[in-house]
Design a protein around this motif. Structure first.
Motif, PDB file in Angstrom:
ATOM      1  N   THR A 178       0.828  -1.205   0.000  1.00 56.98           N
ATOM      2  CA  THR A 178       0.000   0.000   0.000  1.00 56.98           C
ATOM      3  C   THR A 178       0.860   1.251   0.000  1.00 56.98           C
ATOM      4  O   THR A 178       0.629   2.175  -0.788  1.00 56.98           O
ATOM      5  CB  THR A 178      -0.954   0.002   1.211  1.00 56.98           C
ATOM      6  N   ASP A 179       1.867   1.272   0.860  1.00 57.70           N
ATOM      7  CA  ASP A 179       2.782   2.417   0.912  1.00 57.70           C
ATOM      8  C   ASP A 179       3.489   2.602  -0.430  1.00 57.70           C
ATOM      9  O   ASP A 179       3.594   3.714  -0.949  1.00 57.70           O
ATOM     10  CB  ASP A 179       3.790   2.205   2.040  1.00 57.70           C
ATOM     11  N   GLU A 206       0.976   3.892  -3.098  1.00 53.37           N
ATOM     12  CA  GLU A 206       0.522   5.261  -2.884  1.00 53.37           C
ATOM     13  C   GLU A 206       1.651   6.278  -2.982  1.00 53.37           C
ATOM     14  O   GLU A 206       1.555   7.245  -3.730  1.00 53.37           O
ATOM     15  CB  GLU A 206      -0.158   5.384  -1.518  1.00 53.37           C
ATOM     16  N   ARG A 207       2.713   6.066  -2.219  1.00 52.56           N
ATOM     17  CA  ARG A 207       3.753   7.096  -2.132  1.00 52.56           C
ATOM     18  C   ARG A 207       4.747   7.081  -3.280  1.00 52.56           C
ATOM     19  O   ARG A 207       5.208   8.130  -3.702  1.00 52.56           O
ATOM     20  CB  ARG A 207       4.512   6.985  -0.806  1.00 52.56           C
ATOM     21  N   GLY A 231       2.170   6.098  -6.943  1.00 48.02           N
ATOM     22  CA  GLY A 231       1.124   7.116  -7.030  1.00 48.02           C
ATOM     23  C   GLY A 231       1.663   8.499  -7.328  1.00 48.02           C
ATOM     24  O   GLY A 231       0.951   9.360  -7.836  1.00 48.02           O
ATOM     25  N   THR A 232       2.941   8.724  -7.037  1.00 48.67           N
ATOM     26  CA  THR A 232       3.593  10.004  -7.324  1.00 48.67           C
ATOM     27  C   THR A 232       4.344   9.964  -8.649  1.00 48.67           C
ATOM     28  O   THR A 232       4.288  10.909  -9.433  1.00 48.67           O
ATOM     29  CB  THR A 232       4.584  10.352  -6.189  1.00 48.67           C
TER      30      THR A 232
END
Length: 132
Positions: free
Chosen positions: A51-52, A55-56, A59-60
């Motif tokens: 998940t991290d 997302e981080r 996702g960036t």
């Protein structure tokens, strides 16, 4: 798992990533993967868990690219539960900058999944492509 099986896992993971098959790529990772990118770039640091990571990092990074990163493995070395992959990546940012980096990934395999990955790369290229 055998060294050849571990090397095939890494090959399959980067092949999926290169073709944009993120589901298959993520399936090759342990749920509690630790992915570390060296240096002091906007993407550097440690990501803990899928998940991290999604997302981080992804996702960036992914929204800044035209169509992801194509990763070509030039060599694989395996010993025990560790695989080292020397790779070339090719991508284009949405601002039109080429992002063609060279990587060395050190991966530890556990229970048929990538459990730990350390990414070594040209950090100055990251800075010029994404921060400049």
């Amino acid at each position: 798992m055998s060294i050849e099986t571990n090397k095939q896992l890494v090959t399959d993971a980067f092949s999926a990533l290169s073709s944009g098959d993120t589901d298959t790529f993520m399936d090759k990772l342990s749920d509690d993967i630790r992915w570390t990118i060296i240096g002091t770039t906007v993407f550097s640091g440690a990501y803990q868990g899928k998940t991290d990571l999604a997302e981080r990092l992804f996702g960036t990074l992914v929204p800044q690219l035209e169509s992801g990163i194509a990763v070509d493995i030039s060599s694989l070395i395996g010993e025990g539960d560790t695989v080292i992959a020397e790779c070339r990546g090719q991508a284009l940012t949405k601002t039109g900058r080429a992002y063609n980096n060279t990587y060395c990934f050190v991966l530890r395999i556990e229970d048929g999944k990538i459990r730990n990955l350390t990414e070594y790369l040209d950090t100055e290229l990251v800075t010029s492509a994404f921060e400049g």
